[in-house]
Write a protein that holds these residues in place. Sequence first.
Motif, PDB file in Angstrom:
ATOM      1  N   MET A  84       0.830  -1.204   0.000  1.00 54.15           N
ATOM      2  CA  MET A  84       0.000   0.000   0.000  1.00 54.15           C
ATOM      3  C   MET A  84       0.869   1.261   0.000  1.00 54.15           C
ATOM      4  SD  MET A  84      -3.093  -0.865  -0.350  1.00 54.15           S
ATOM      5  CE  MET A  84      -3.759   0.788  -0.142  1.00 54.15           C
ATOM      6  N   CYS A  85       1.938   1.254   0.777  1.00 52.02           N
ATOM      7  CA  CYS A  85       2.852   2.402   0.762  1.00 52.02           C
ATOM      8  C   CYS A  85       3.525   2.544  -0.597  1.00 52.02           C
ATOM      9  CB  CYS A  85       3.894   2.263   1.867  1.00 52.02           C
ATOM     10  SG  CYS A  85       3.227   2.405   3.547  1.00 52.02           S
ATOM     11  N   ALA A  86       3.880   1.421  -1.209  1.00 55.59           N
ATOM     12  CA  ALA A  86       4.465   1.471  -2.549  1.00 55.59           C
ATOM     13  C   ALA A  86       3.456   1.988  -3.567  1.00 55.59           C
ATOM     14  CB  ALA A  86       4.963   0.086  -2.957  1.00 55.59           C
ATOM     15  N   SER A  87       2.209   1.589  -3.420  1.00 56.84           N
ATOM     16  CA  SER A  87       1.158   2.076  -4.321  1.00 56.84           C
ATOM     17  C   SER A  87       0.988   3.589  -4.208  1.00 56.84           C
ATOM     18  CB  SER A  87      -0.162   1.369  -4.009  1.00 56.84           C
ATOM     19  OG  SER A  87      -1.227   1.930  -4.758  1.00 56.84           O
ATOM     20  N   LEU A  88       0.984   4.097  -2.991  1.00 58.00           N
ATOM     21  CA  LEU A  88       0.845   5.539  -2.799  1.00 58.00           C
ATOM     22  C   LEU A  88       2.050   6.286  -3.361  1.00 58.00           C
ATOM     23  CD1 LEU A  88      -0.595   5.631   0.838  1.00 58.00           C
ATOM     24  CD2 LEU A  88      -1.832   6.017  -1.300  1.00 58.00           C
ATOM     25  N   ALA A  89       3.255   5.752  -3.155  1.00 52.82           N
ATOM     26  CA  ALA A  89       4.458   6.415  -3.654  1.00 52.82           C
ATOM     27  C   ALA A  89       4.491   6.430  -5.185  1.00 52.82           C
ATOM     28  CB  ALA A  89       5.701   5.716  -3.099  1.00 52.82           C
ATOM     29  N   VAL A  90       4.174   5.297  -5.803  1.00 53.07           N
ATOM     30  CA  VAL A  90       4.170   5.225  -7.268  1.00 53.07           C
ATOM     31  C   VAL A  90       3.065   6.112  -7.838  1.00 53.07           C
ATOM     32  CG1 VAL A  90       3.839   3.688  -9.239  1.00 53.07           C
ATOM     33  CG2 VAL A  90       5.211   2.942  -7.299  1.00 53.07           C
ATOM     34  N   GLY A  91       1.899   6.130  -7.190  1.00 60.61           N
ATOM     35  CA  GLY A  91       0.817   6.984  -7.653  1.00 60.61           C
ATOM     36  C   GLY A  91       1.160   8.463  -7.568  1.00 60.61           C
ATOM     37  N   MET A  92       1.779   8.881  -6.471  1.00 62.51           N
ATOM     38  CA  MET A  92       2.202  10.269  -6.350  1.00 62.51           C
ATOM     39  C   MET A  92       3.250  10.627  -7.392  1.00 62.51           C
ATOM     40  SD  MET A  92       2.059  13.219  -4.960  1.00 62.51           S
ATOM     41  CE  MET A  92       1.011  12.922  -3.529  1.00 62.51           C
ATOM     42  N   LEU A  93       4.199   9.734  -7.619  1.00 61.48           N
ATOM     43  CA  LEU A  93       5.210   9.969  -8.645  1.00 61.48           C
ATOM     44  C   LEU A  93       4.567  10.085 -10.026  1.00 61.48           C
ATOM     45  CD1 LEU A  93       8.184  10.167  -9.472  1.00 61.48           C
ATOM     46  CD2 LEU A  93       8.228   7.663  -9.607  1.00 61.48           C
ATOM     47  N   GLY A  94       3.575   9.240 -10.300  1.00 60.59           N
ATOM     48  CA  GLY A  94       2.884   9.316 -11.583  1.00 60.59           C
ATOM     49  C   GLY A  94       2.167  10.639 -11.777  1.00 60.59           C
ATOM     50  N   MET A  95       1.523  11.156 -10.741  1.00 55.96           N
ATOM     51  CA  MET A  95       0.856  12.459 -10.861  1.00 55.96           C
ATOM     52  C   MET A  95       1.854  13.583 -11.083  1.00 55.96           C
ATOM     53  SD  MET A  95      -2.350  12.424  -8.196  1.00 55.96           S
ATOM     54  CE  MET A  95      -1.428  11.836  -6.775  1.00 55.96           C
ATOM     55  N   LEU A  96       2.974  13.540 -10.363  1.00 59.00           N
ATOM     56  CA  LEU A  96       3.999  14.574 -10.529  1.00 59.00           C
ATOM     57  C   LEU A  96       4.615  14.536 -11.928  1.00 59.00           C
ATOM     58  CD1 LEU A  96       5.826  14.391  -7.070  1.00 59.00           C
ATOM     59  CD2 LEU A  96       4.123  16.055  -7.829  1.00 59.00           C
ATOM     60  N   VAL A  97       4.703  13.347 -12.516  1.00 61.98           N
ATOM     61  CA  VAL A  97       5.245  13.226 -13.864  1.00 61.98           C
ATOM     62  C   VAL A  97       4.221  13.675 -14.906  1.00 61.98           C
ATOM     63  CG1 VAL A  97       6.027  11.556 -15.596  1.00 61.98           C
ATOM     64  CG2 VAL A  97       6.895  11.440 -13.268  1.00 61.98           C
TER      65      VAL A  97
END
Length: 219
Positions: free
Chosen positions: A83-96
Amino acid sequence: MDTCACALELLGMLVYVGAWLCALTTTLLPQWLTMSTALLPVESYELGLWETCVVQDVGGMECRAYDSLLGLSSDLKLARILMCASLAVGMLGMLVAIPGLYLVNSCKERGSFRTKRTLIIMGGVLGMISGVLCLIPVSYMAHLAVIRFFDDKIPDVVPRWEFGDALFCGWVGGFLLIVAGLLLVTSCLCSQEEPQPVLQRRYHVMSTDVSFRKRSEYV
């Protein structure tokens, strides 16, 4: 860029943000699994990734965090990490993806259209990966709950864990993250090449005309 592709971008980003917030809510909620007993009907128990809670019918609720990380079961550890990895990857995707939006004034240099499209595709792919990472722990915890609920080795009088609200919230969030990623990738597939500026096209026509005249004079 056409209106359809721009609308898909905006819709994808809105779904992206909403799905990420849904995944964040799933991570923080203590209602991953719930249990109520017939021996003590006025109380019910809730199990989350970070704490366990006791809920009373009169409206009281008492939660307690886990004492030790090493004392957690393997399924809770796995759910926390994913779940923490999902949140981190999702945030990175939005920033990109945000700098790649057509309405965002960025990447003004030459070849900006291809750069923006690459950023949107990368953001969409990261969104789909985030959705998969969110669905794995939610589905795994639900799978374990179903197996333990229908286990014949456990007596019927023993209370069993059942699905909590966080699991349904996680399924919705993971599914919407995948949908948001697909919308962003689809918007790039629907978009057309950026037209050349008027001056650049005029210069290209003039240079072609001059080269044609030179060839005619040479002949």
